[in-house]
Design an enzyme around this catalytic site. Structure first.
Site, PDB file in Angstrom:
ATOM      1  N   LEU A 165      90.468 -11.734  65.229  1.00 38.10           N
ATOM      2  CA  LEU A 165      89.534 -11.496  64.135  1.00 38.10           C
ATOM      3  C   LEU A 165      89.630 -12.659  63.149  1.00 38.10           C
ATOM      4  O   LEU A 165      90.666 -12.854  62.496  1.00 38.10           O
ATOM      5  CB  LEU A 165      89.846 -10.176  63.441  1.00 38.10           C
ATOM      6  CG  LEU A 165      89.859  -8.933  64.351  1.00 38.10           C
ATOM      7  CD1 LEU A 165      90.123  -7.676  63.532  1.00 38.10           C
ATOM      8  CD2 LEU A 165      88.552  -8.810  65.119  1.00 38.10           C
ATOM      9  N   ALA A 166      88.553 -13.437  63.041  1.00 35.53           N
ATOM     10  CA  ALA A 166      88.582 -14.665  62.233  1.00 35.53           C
ATOM     11  C   ALA A 166      87.266 -14.884  61.502  1.00 35.53           C
ATOM     12  O   ALA A 166      86.792 -16.011  61.372  1.00 35.53           O
ATOM     13  CB  ALA A 166      88.888 -15.873  63.133  1.00 35.53           C
TER      14      ALA A 166
ATOM     15  N   ARG B 294      89.618 -16.830  48.166  1.00 30.52           N
ATOM     16  CA  ARG B 294      90.751 -17.235  47.326  1.00 30.52           C
ATOM     17  C   ARG B 294      91.296 -18.614  47.686  1.00 30.52           C
ATOM     18  O   ARG B 294      92.080 -19.187  46.926  1.00 30.52           O
ATOM     19  CB  ARG B 294      91.859 -16.179  47.405  1.00 30.52           C
ATOM     20  CG  ARG B 294      91.584 -14.964  46.523  1.00 30.52           C
ATOM     21  CD  ARG B 294      92.696 -13.950  46.602  1.00 30.52           C
ATOM     22  NE  ARG B 294      92.609 -13.141  47.823  1.00 30.52           N
ATOM     23  CZ  ARG B 294      93.515 -12.236  48.178  1.00 30.52           C
ATOM     24  NH1 ARG B 294      94.590 -12.051  47.432  1.00 30.52           N
ATOM     25  NH2 ARG B 294      93.356 -11.534  49.277  1.00 30.52           N
TER      26      ARG B 294
END
Length: 490
Positions: free
Chosen positions: A19-20, A26
């Protein structure tokens, strides 16, 4: 027909979903979060590498934010991609990849921003999943304060009941120290169950954690595999955490080399990528950086603040301080530096000496060659035991093309010489200092190519006298000398 013993059957294939798709705001960067590097490799590439080490059949990377950049970076690794166009949660992301899975395999879910997780831990997780005949196994660990993480809620007997997210946890559940890492191994039913994940929650998102409840509702066994070191599942959400991850991984790698017999004088300032190999009894001085496919033999010394990328150093080599080597081969017993630069295509034979402020590029120097000072050697082959004088330049570029030169064995090149390529200097030749060569030099000949010296008496005195009062103002010693040596008007 005799039933087959499951214990004798080959293990099921393994598919991996990474999962990317996250934005990583941030990081405050135009570069997608997953491409920020840890020890020379994008964060997401560490997860892909771990999957490859497990022998995964298929690896599907879910991309979203900066998808084109992430896919371009990972394409050489031979993975497949699934796009999550809308960020609707981890369950939705997993479903995009599930549509590409062939089925009939265990499915491992990893995250692209967790580069610390070693393949050895994942292998242990997979073994526990299969030996326990689990349908789903979640990787967990413990923290004194697990604030921010989903908690693992167990029955009194230890059975995993559910995963509770921080926002939904009761005060009592928030005291639980065991947390969900987000890494799961599931059986081949996972893609089917993922279709049933709902978004009836405060955020309106689809959570992959709901799979645990769906497996339990189907009567399947779920379990947790708890690891001792929570640092293995650390992620990086900003650049401070990114630096922390790099420091931890650097320390791991440096410790492994030291325990294998390498002396690292200052591990805190030494950076070694995980692709580097170093033989025992080598010494790394402070500030050394070793990158890429660098291979270092026995008894090698790499001097302080030297940087090596994709180099081979044979046994007994010495690299002195502040040298930079890229794509170069250094033969046994040679020494390089200080302040030397070896560029790609450089090959040094045994016992070669490269001194301070010498630069080489696409250069082959045979055994015993010496180039001690302030020289540029580009696109040239140099025979054994040739001496290159200080300030020698092989002028290999004509503005459009590079040209190859050859200098034979046992040649002496005098200081401050320029060889205008392409040049052929025969064995045993001698080039007088200060020569600029635009013709070849036969074997055993001496070449002199410089203007004849001419001394013009009194010229300097007349020049300075013509400068008038400026000489007295700026060069008082010279003004005094002129006053004592007025000379004549002729």
């Amino acid at each position: 027909m005799t039933a087959l013993d499951p214990a004798t059957q080959p293990p099921r294939p393994l598919d991996v979903v990474v999962l990317a798709a996250g934005a990583g705001t941030r990081m405050r960067s135009k570069l997608p979060k997953m491409l920020h590097q840890v020890l020379g490799r994008p964060m997401v590439a560490w997860s892909v590498r771990a999957a490859q080490q497990l022998g995964a059949r298929d690896i599907v990377v879910v991309t979203g934010h900066g998808a084109a950049q992430v896919e371009e970076a990972l394409a050489p690794l031979g993975v497949r991609f699934a796009r999550q166009e809308a960020q609707l949660g981890t369950g939705h992301a997993f479903l995009q990849a599930a549509h590409q899975l062939r089925g009939g395999a265990d499915v491992l879910v990893l995250y692209g921003d967790s580069p610390m997780l070693p393949a050895s831990t994942l292998r242990a997780l997979l073994d526990a999943h299969r030996s326990g005949h689990n349908a789903l196994t979640v990787l967990t660990s413990e923290l004194p304060d697990a604030t921010g993480y989903g908690r693992i809620i167990r029955a009194p007997g230890g059975e995993v009941l559910k995963i509770v997210e921080e926002k939904a946890a009761t005060p009592q559940e928030r005291l639980v120290r065991e947390f969900n890492s987000g890494v799961y191994v599931m059986n081949a039913q996972a893609p089917e169950l993922a279709e049933r994940i709902g978004n009836d929650n405060a955020a309106g998102e689809y959570y992959i954690t709901d799979l645990l409840a769906l497996y339990r509702q189907s009567g399947s066994r779920v379990a947790a595999f708890r690891i001792a070191d929570p640092g293995e599942v650390m992620g990086a959400n900003d650049r401070v955490q990114l630096a922390e991850l790099e420091n931890i991984m650097r320390a791991r790698i440096n410790e492994a080399h030291m325990r294998a017999g390498v002396t690292i004088q200052d591990p805190a300032t030494t950076l070694i990528e995980d692709t580097v190999t170093i033989a025992p009894d080598s010494l790394l001085e402070p500030g050394v950086i070793l990158r890429g496919e660098t291979r270092i033999g026995e008894g090698v010394t790499v001097g302080a603040y030297s940087v090596l990328s994709d180099c081979v150093l044979e046994d007994g080599v010495t690299i002195k301080a502040h040298s930079v080597l890229e794509g170069s081969y250094v033969g046994r017993g040679s020494d390089v530096g200080p302040f030397a630069r070896l560029r790609p295509g450089t090959r040094l034979g045994e016992g070669v000496h490269i001194g301070n402020f010498v630069e080489t590029k696409n250069a082959r120097l045979h055994g015993g060659v010496k180039a001690g000072h302030l020289s540029y050697l580009g696109d040239v082959e140099i025979g054994q035991e040739t001496n290159i004088g200080a300030g020698t330049i092989v002028a290999n570029f004509d503005g459009l093309n590079k040209h190859q030169s050859s200098i034979g064995a046992g040649v002496f090149i005098g200081s401050n010489s320029t060889l205008i390529a392409p040049r052929l200097i025969g064995d045993g030749a001698f080039v007088a200092g200060g020569s600029t060569l635009n013709k070849d030099v036969p074997e055993g000949a001496m070449a002199i190519a410089r203007g004849q010296q001419r001394n013009m008496e009194g010229w300097s005195r007349r020049y300075w006298q013509g400068m008038g009062e400026k000489v007295g103002q700026k060069l008082p010693w010279l003004a005094s000398w002129l006053a004592q040596h007025p000379g004549s008007d002729h």
